[in-house]
Design an enzyme around this catalytic site. Structure first.
Site, PDB file in Angstrom:
ATOM      1  N   GLU A 227       0.890  -1.169   0.000  1.00  0.00           N
ATOM      2  CA  GLU A 227       0.000   0.000   0.000  1.00  0.00           C
ATOM      3  C   GLU A 227       0.924   1.213   0.000  1.00  0.00           C
ATOM      4  OE1 GLU A 227      -3.239  -0.167  -0.247  1.00  0.00           O
ATOM      5  OE2 GLU A 227      -3.478  -2.315   0.049  1.00  0.00           O
ATOM      6  N   CYS A 261      -2.009   9.614   2.143  1.00  0.00           N
ATOM      7  CA  CYS A 261      -1.396   9.288   0.852  1.00  0.00           C
ATOM      8  C   CYS A 261      -2.385   9.355  -0.292  1.00  0.00           C
ATOM      9  CB  CYS A 261      -0.748   7.921   0.908  1.00  0.00           C
ATOM     10  SG  CYS A 261      -1.929   6.631   1.197  1.00  0.00           S
TER      11      CYS A 261
HETATM   12  N1  LIG Z   1      -1.329   3.410   0.298  1.00  0.00           N
HETATM   13  C1  LIG Z   1      -1.528   3.612   1.575  1.00  0.00           C
HETATM   14  O1  LIG Z   1      -2.463   3.085   2.170  1.00  0.00           O
HETATM   15  C2  LIG Z   1      -0.625   4.521   2.355  1.00  0.00           C
HETATM   16  C3  LIG Z   1       0.635   4.917   1.895  1.00  0.00           C
HETATM   17  N2  LIG Z   1       1.414   5.740   2.642  1.00  0.00           N
HETATM   18  C4  LIG Z   1       2.697   6.217   2.117  1.00  0.00           C
HETATM   19  O2  LIG Z   1       3.663   6.095   3.160  1.00  0.00           O
HETATM   20  C5  LIG Z   1       4.601   7.140   3.129  1.00  0.00           C
HETATM   21  C6  LIG Z   1       4.682   7.825   4.463  1.00  0.00           C
HETATM   22  O3  LIG Z   1       4.778   6.924   5.517  1.00  0.00           O
HETATM   23  P1  LIG Z   1       6.169   6.569   6.197  1.00  0.00           P
HETATM   24  O4  LIG Z   1       5.855   6.017   7.535  1.00  0.00           O
HETATM   25  O5  LIG Z   1       7.087   7.729   6.099  1.00  0.00           O
HETATM   26  O6  LIG Z   1       6.697   5.430   5.226  1.00  0.00           O
HETATM   27  P2  LIG Z   1       8.090   4.664   5.250  1.00  0.00           P
HETATM   28  O7  LIG Z   1       8.101   3.876   4.003  1.00  0.00           O
HETATM   29  O8  LIG Z   1       9.221   5.553   5.544  1.00  0.00           O
HETATM   30  O9  LIG Z   1       7.960   3.690   6.532  1.00  0.00           O
HETATM   31  C7  LIG Z   1       7.017   2.664   6.583  1.00  0.00           C
HETATM   32  C8  LIG Z   1       7.553   1.546   7.478  1.00  0.00           C
HETATM   33  O10 LIG Z   1       8.739   1.014   6.935  1.00  0.00           O
HETATM   34  C9  LIG Z   1       9.801   1.006   7.901  1.00  0.00           C
HETATM   35  N3  LIG Z   1      11.045   1.374   7.218  1.00  0.00           N
HETATM   36  C10 LIG Z   1      11.482   2.625   6.923  1.00  0.00           C
HETATM   37  N4  LIG Z   1      12.647   2.571   6.246  1.00  0.00           N
HETATM   38  C11 LIG Z   1      12.956   1.265   6.116  1.00  0.00           C
HETATM   39  C12 LIG Z   1      14.025   0.553   5.497  1.00  0.00           C
HETATM   40  N5  LIG Z   1      15.018   1.187   4.888  1.00  0.00           N
HETATM   41  N6  LIG Z   1      14.008  -0.790   5.560  1.00  0.00           N
HETATM   42  C13 LIG Z   1      13.006  -1.446   6.163  1.00  0.00           C
HETATM   43  N7  LIG Z   1      11.966  -0.838   6.755  1.00  0.00           N
HETATM   44  C14 LIG Z   1      11.942   0.494   6.746  1.00  0.00           C
HETATM   45  C15 LIG Z   1       9.381   2.046   8.928  1.00  0.00           C
HETATM   46  O11 LIG Z   1       9.911   1.709  10.176  1.00  0.00           O
HETATM   47  C16 LIG Z   1       7.874   1.999   8.895  1.00  0.00           C
HETATM   48  O12 LIG Z   1       7.362   1.033   9.796  1.00  0.00           O
HETATM   49  C17 LIG Z   1       4.126   8.072   2.031  1.00  0.00           C
HETATM   50  O13 LIG Z   1       4.872   7.833   0.858  1.00  0.00           O
HETATM   51  C18 LIG Z   1       2.679   7.680   1.817  1.00  0.00           C
HETATM   52  O14 LIG Z   1       2.228   7.961   0.541  1.00  0.00           O
HETATM   53  C19 LIG Z   1       1.020   6.172   3.872  1.00  0.00           C
HETATM   54  C20 LIG Z   1      -0.200   5.808   4.367  1.00  0.00           C
HETATM   55  C21 LIG Z   1      -1.139   4.984   3.637  1.00  0.00           C
HETATM   56  C1  LIG Z   2     -26.816  11.020   5.396  1.00  0.00           C
HETATM   57  C2  LIG Z   2     -27.398  11.090   6.760  1.00  0.00           C
HETATM   58  C3  LIG Z   2     -26.615  10.975   7.898  1.00  0.00           C
HETATM   59  C4  LIG Z   2     -25.236  10.607   7.780  1.00  0.00           C
HETATM   60  C5  LIG Z   2     -24.237  11.461   7.539  1.00  0.00           C
HETATM   61  C6  LIG Z   2     -22.851  11.028   7.403  1.00  0.00           C
HETATM   62  C7  LIG Z   2     -22.552   9.583   7.412  1.00  0.00           C
HETATM   63  C8  LIG Z   2     -21.861  11.920   7.268  1.00  0.00           C
HETATM   64  C9  LIG Z   2     -20.480  11.575   7.059  1.00  0.00           C
HETATM   65  C10 LIG Z   2     -19.577  12.512   7.016  1.00  0.00           C
HETATM   66  C11 LIG Z   2     -18.181  12.308   6.658  1.00  0.00           C
HETATM   67  C12 LIG Z   2     -17.731  12.857   5.432  1.00  0.00           C
HETATM   68  C13 LIG Z   2     -17.319  11.687   7.398  1.00  0.00           C
HETATM   69  C14 LIG Z   2     -15.927  11.615   7.057  1.00  0.00           C
HETATM   70  C15 LIG Z   2     -15.235  10.580   7.381  1.00  0.00           C
HETATM   71  C16 LIG Z   2     -13.835  10.492   7.110  1.00  0.00           C
HETATM   72  C17 LIG Z   2     -13.115   9.432   7.430  1.00  0.00           C
HETATM   73  C18 LIG Z   2     -13.712   8.302   8.122  1.00  0.00           C
HETATM   74  C19 LIG Z   2     -11.711   9.440   7.070  1.00  0.00           C
HETATM   75  C20 LIG Z   2     -10.964   8.365   7.100  1.00  0.00           C
HETATM   76  C21 LIG Z   2      -9.593   8.464   6.727  1.00  0.00           C
HETATM   77  C22 LIG Z   2      -8.836   7.421   6.440  1.00  0.00           C
HETATM   78  C23 LIG Z   2      -9.355   6.058   6.508  1.00  0.00           C
HETATM   79  C24 LIG Z   2      -7.481   7.624   6.065  1.00  0.00           C
HETATM   80  C25 LIG Z   2      -6.694   6.667   5.614  1.00  0.00           C
HETATM   81  C26 LIG Z   2      -5.446   7.024   5.108  1.00  0.00           C
HETATM   82  C27 LIG Z   2      -4.783   6.370   4.152  1.00  0.00           C
HETATM   83  C28 LIG Z   2      -5.109   5.030   3.674  1.00  0.00           C
HETATM   84  C29 LIG Z   2      -3.759   7.112   3.431  1.00  0.00           C
HETATM   85  O1  LIG Z   2      -2.862   7.721   4.039  1.00  0.00           O
HETATM   86  O2  LIG Z   2      -3.944   7.168   2.242  1.00  0.00           O
HETATM   87  C30 LIG Z   2     -27.173  11.145   9.283  1.00  0.00           C
HETATM   88  C31 LIG Z   2     -26.402  12.185  10.039  1.00  0.00           C
HETATM   89  C32 LIG Z   2     -27.036   9.827  10.014  1.00  0.00           C
HETATM   90  C33 LIG Z   2     -28.623  11.571   9.275  1.00  0.00           C
HETATM   91  C34 LIG Z   2     -29.415  10.942   8.198  1.00  0.00           C
HETATM   92  C35 LIG Z   2     -28.857  11.301   6.844  1.00  0.00           C
END
Ligand SMILES: NC(=O)C1=CN([C@@H]2O[C@H](COP(=O)(O)OP(=O)(O)OC[C@H]3O[C@@H](n4cnc5c(N)ncnc54)[C@H](O)[C@@H]3O)[C@@H](O)[C@H]2O)C=CC1
Ligand SMILES: CC1=C(/C=C/C(C)=C/C=C/C(C)=C/C=C/C=C(C)/C=C/C=C(C)/C=C/C=C(\C)C(=O)O)C(C)(C)CCC1
Length: 534
Positions: A227, A261
Site C-alpha cells: 500500500e 497518501c
Molecule cells: N497506500 C496507503 O495506504 C498509504 C501509503 N502511505 C505512504 O507512506 C509514506 C509515508 O509513511 P512513512 O511512515 O514515512 O513510510 P516509510 O516507508 O518511511 O515507513 C514505513 C515503514 O517502513 C519502515 N522502514 C522505513 N525505512 C525502512 C528501510 N530502509 N528498511 C526497512 N523498513 C523500513 C518504517 O519503520 C515503517 O514502519 C508516504 O509515501 C505515503 O504515501 C502512507 C499511508 C497509507
Molecule cells: C446522510 C445522513 C446521515 C449521515 C451522515 C454522514 C454519514 C456523514 C459523514 C460525514 C463524513 C464525510 C465523514 C468523514 C469521514 C472520514 C473518514 C472516516 C476518514 C478516514 C480516513 C482514512 C481512513 C485515512 C486513511 C489514510 C490512508 C489510507 C492514506 O494515508 O492514504 C445522518 C447524520 C445519520 C442523518 C441521516 C442522513
C-alpha cells in the site's frame, strides 16, 4: 474525572529475540487453533473491546505523536477499527464458508466431483505500518489477518512512538500473544523481521521502502501486499461546482494536515475558472479556520522535523505563486494549508509527493491537456478526483487509471471502511478493507473429490490410449463457439431460438418474467373479451 494516562517511553524490541517471536507465531499457526472460526471471533471481539478500553491511551498517543484532535482520532482511527472488527465478526462465517463450484466454472460432466473453494489462512504474516494513521493502518490489516485465521507480527512506525507503545500493550495484553505480537523499532528491527520467513508481508508506506521490502520478499518468493503513495491528480472543468470542489479538496488537505497518501497532490483546472476557484478556496479556508489555521485545535501537525523540512523544501523551491496559506512555524511543526499556482510539471510542487497540507494548482486549456499532464506526471496514482459534467467525469475515469477514484469530492472512496482499497502499478498491489481484508490473507484452495463409482466414466484418461475413446469423449463434451473467424456472432438456430423463447432478451429469469407478462396479458384480454360478450 479525566482518566490519568501514562504511556511507556519508546523502546525498541531487542534484536536477538525477534527470530524467537516470529518462530513462536509460526508455531502457533501450526497448532491449527486459528482455523477455528470461534477462536477468530473471540480474538476479533477482544480487539474491539481492547480499542474501546484503551481509548484514553490511544487518543493521548495520537495527540502526542501527531497533535491529532480527538475528533479526527475517533473518526478515522479508533471508530474505524471498531467498525472493521464488527464488520468482520458479522460476516466471517459467510466469508469463510466453502464456495461450491458449479456451472459455468465446472462443466456439467464433472459436476459429480464436488468442486469447491476452501478458504485457507495463508499462515503467519508480517504487518508493517506507516506513521500517518499509526493505529488504523496496522489494526485494519490485522482485522483481516485474524479473520482469515493467520497469526501475525506487527511492526508499527517508530516515527509515532507513543502510538507504537500503546499498540504493543493493547495487542499483547488483550489478544492471544502467542499468535499476535508487536515488534517495535526502525530499520534494524525491520531488517531482522525481513530475515524471517513469512507467508505474506503487508506493507504500508513509501514506494522507496516498499521496493526494499518487495526485493527482500522476492528472495524467498514471499507474497506481498503493498500500500504505497502516489502523486494524485484532481481534475476541475468549467462545469464543476467550484465552491464545493474548493471546500471538499481543502478537506482532503486539512484532515491529518494532509498527511494522507490518497489526498490530491495537484489540481488540473480549466484556466477560465482558476481565479474563481482560488477565491472559493480562500473562503473555504476562512470558514474552516475562522481564527487562522495555527489557532485551530483541529489541525494536526507534521510528524517530525525531517518531514517538516521535506515539505518546506517543496515550497522553498517552487517557482509558482502561493495563492493561499504559506505560514509555517518549525517550533510547532505547523504548516498552514497552502496552495501554489504553478505552470510547469518540473516545478518542485509537481515533482514530489506532498504528503502534507500543501498542493498546487495547474491551469490547463482543455481536458485533453489535463489528461496528458496527469499521465506524464504519474500514470498509476493511488487516487484521482474529478469535478465536471457526467461526460467529463466518465472521460477521466476511462482515460486515466488510479488505485481508487472519487467523483465530485476528495477521497471518499477511501473513507468507508468496508469497501476495497488499494493501489495500482507503482502505487501498490493488492487490496484490503471489508471482504478484501479477509481475501488478502486467504488462500483460495480448489478442492475436487472424485467418487469411486465414477471410475467407469473416467477411465478414458488412462493409457494405453485408444483414439476411438478420445473421439467419443470429444463428441460428448464438445463446446461449440457462437462466433466465426472474423469475430462476428453467428446467428444460427440457437441464436434465434434463444431470442424467440427469451422474448428478445437473455437470461432465464428475465425470460420467465416476460413469459408471465405475456400469459397474464393474454388472460386479461380473454377475460375482457368474455366480459364484453356477456
Ligand atoms: N497506500 C496507503 O495506504 C498509504 C501509503 N502511505 C505512504 O507512506 C509514506 C509515508 O509513511 P512513512 O511512515 O514515512 O513510510 P516509510 O516507508 O518511511 O515507513 C514505513 C515503514 O517502513 C519502515 N522502514 C522505513 N525505512 C525502512 C528501510 N530502509 N528498511 C526497512 N523498513 C523500513 C518504517 O519503520 C515503517 O514502519 C508516504 O509515501 C505515503 O504515501 C502512507 C499511508 C497509507
Ligand atoms: C446522510 C445522513 C446521515 C449521515 C451522515 C454522514 C454519514 C456523514 C459523514 C460525514 C463524513 C464525510 C465523514 C468523514 C469521514 C472520514 C473518514 C472516516 C476518514 C478516514 C480516513 C482514512 C481512513 C485515512 C486513511 C489514510 C490512508 C489510507 C492514506 O494515508 O492514504 C445522518 C447524520 C445519520 C442523518 C441521516 C442522513
Amino acid at each position: 474525572m479525566a482518566t490519568k494516562v501514562t504511556i511507556a517511553p519508546f523502546e525498541a524490541t531487542a534484536l536477538d529475540i525477534i527470530p524467537a517471536l516470529a518462530s513462536n507465531a509460526r508455531g502457533t499457526f501450526r497448532t491449527h487453533k486459528t482455523k477455528s472460526l470461534e477462536w477468530r471471533l473471540v480474538q476479533l471481539r477482544k480487539l474491539y473491546w481492547a480499542v474501546e478500553d484503551f481509548k484514553p491511551q490511544l487518543l493521548h498517543a495520537l495527540a502526542q505523536d501527531l497533535h491529532k484532535s480527538d475528533y479526527e482520532s475517533l473518526l478515522s482511527e479508533l471508530d474505524w477499527v471498531q467498525k472493521d472488527c464488527l464488520f468482520m465478526i458479522d460476516n466471517l462465517a459467510a466469508f469463510a464458508k466453502d464456495e461450491k463450484l458449479g456451472a459455468p466454472h465446472v462443466p456439467i460432466t464433472f459436476s459429480m466431483m464436488n468442486f469447491r473453494i476452501r478458504k485457507e489462512p495463508l499462515g503467519t504474516v508480517l504487518i508493517i505500518g506507516p506513521y500517518n494513521y499509526p493505529i488504523q493502518l496496522v489494526l485494519a490489516p490485522l482485522v483481516g489477518a485474524i479473520g482469515a485465521g493467520c497469526t501475525a507480527v506487527i511492526k508499527p512506525s517508530e516515527l509515532t512512538p507513543a502510538s507504537a507503545m500503546v499498540l504493543k500493550e493493547l495487542i499483547e495484553t488483550r489478544l492471544d500473544n502467542n499468535a499476535y505480537v508487536v515488534v517495535n523499532g526502525a530499520i534494524p528491527e525491520t531488517n531482522a523481521l525481513m530475515n524471517e520467513k513469512w507467508d505474506k508481508i503487508f506493507f504500508t508506506g513509501s514506494a522507496g521502502v516498499g521496493t526494499i521490502i518487495a526485493k527482500k520478499a522476492a528472495e524467498t518468493l514471499t507474497p506481498v501486499c503493498l500500500e504505497l503513495g502516489g502523486k494524485n491528480p484532481a481534475f476541475i472543468t468549467k462545469n464543476a461546482n467550484l465552491a464545493l470542489a474548493a471546500k471538499r479538496l481543502l478537506w482532503g488537505k486539512t484532515q491529518n494536515s494532509g498527511q494522507v497518501c490518497m489526498s490530491q497532490n495537484y489540481i488540473l483546472i480549466d484556466s477560465a475558472v482558476v481565479k474563481t476557484f482560488i477565491e472559493f478556496l480562500k473562503a473555504a479556508e476562512k470558514e474552516m479556520f475562522p481564527n487562522g489555521a495555527k489557532a485551530s485545535p483541529d489541525l494536526a501537525r507534521i510528524v517530525n522535523q525531517r518531514h517538516f523540512h521535506r515539505i518546506k523544501k517543496m515550497l522553498d523551491e517552487t517557482k509558482g505563486e502561493i495563492v493561499m496559506g504559506g505560514q509555517m512555524d518549525e517550533s510547532e511543526l505547523f504548516i498552514e494549508p497552502t496552495a501554489v499556482l504553478v505552470n510547469s510539471t518540473d516545478d518542485s510542487m509537481m515533482v514530489e509527493e506532498s504528503f502534507g497540507p500543501i498542493f498546487c494548482i495547474y491551469p490547463v486549456h482543455s481536458l485533453d491537456q489535463a489528461l496528458n499532464i496527469a499521465s506524464s506526471v504519474h500514470r498509476t496514482p493511488l487516487s484521482l478526483f474529478s469535478f465536471g459534467s457526467k461526460a467529463e467525469n466518465n472521460r477521466v475515469l476511462n482515460e486515466m487509471t488510479s488505485g481508487g477514484a472519487t467523483i465530485n469530492d476528495s477521497y471518499f472512496h477511501g473513507s468507508v471502511n468496508s469497501v476495497p482499497f488499494g493501489g495500482v502499478g507503482d502505487s501498490g498491489s493488492g487490496a484490503y478493507r471489508g471482504k478484501a481484508s479477509f481475501d488478502c490473507f486467504t488462500h483460495l484452495r480448489t478442492v475436487a473429490e472424485t467418487p469411486s463409482w465414477a471410475e467407469r466414466f473416467l477411465s478414458v484418461r488412462y493409457m494405453p490410449y485408444n483414439i476411438k475413446d478420445l473421439k467419443f469423449l470429444q463428441k460428448m463434451t464438445a463446446v461449440k463457439p457462437n462466433f466465426d473467424r472474423r469475430g462476428a456472432i453467428v446467428k444460427g438456430f440457437g441464436y434465434w431460438a434463444a431470442l424467440v423463447f427469451g422474448l428478445g432478451g437473455k437470461g432465464a429469469k428475465g425470460a420467465l418474467l416476460r413469459w408471465l407478462f405475456v400469459l397474464a396479458s393474454g388472460y386479461a384480454f380473454l377475460v375482457a373479451k368474455e366480459a364484453r360478450r356477456a
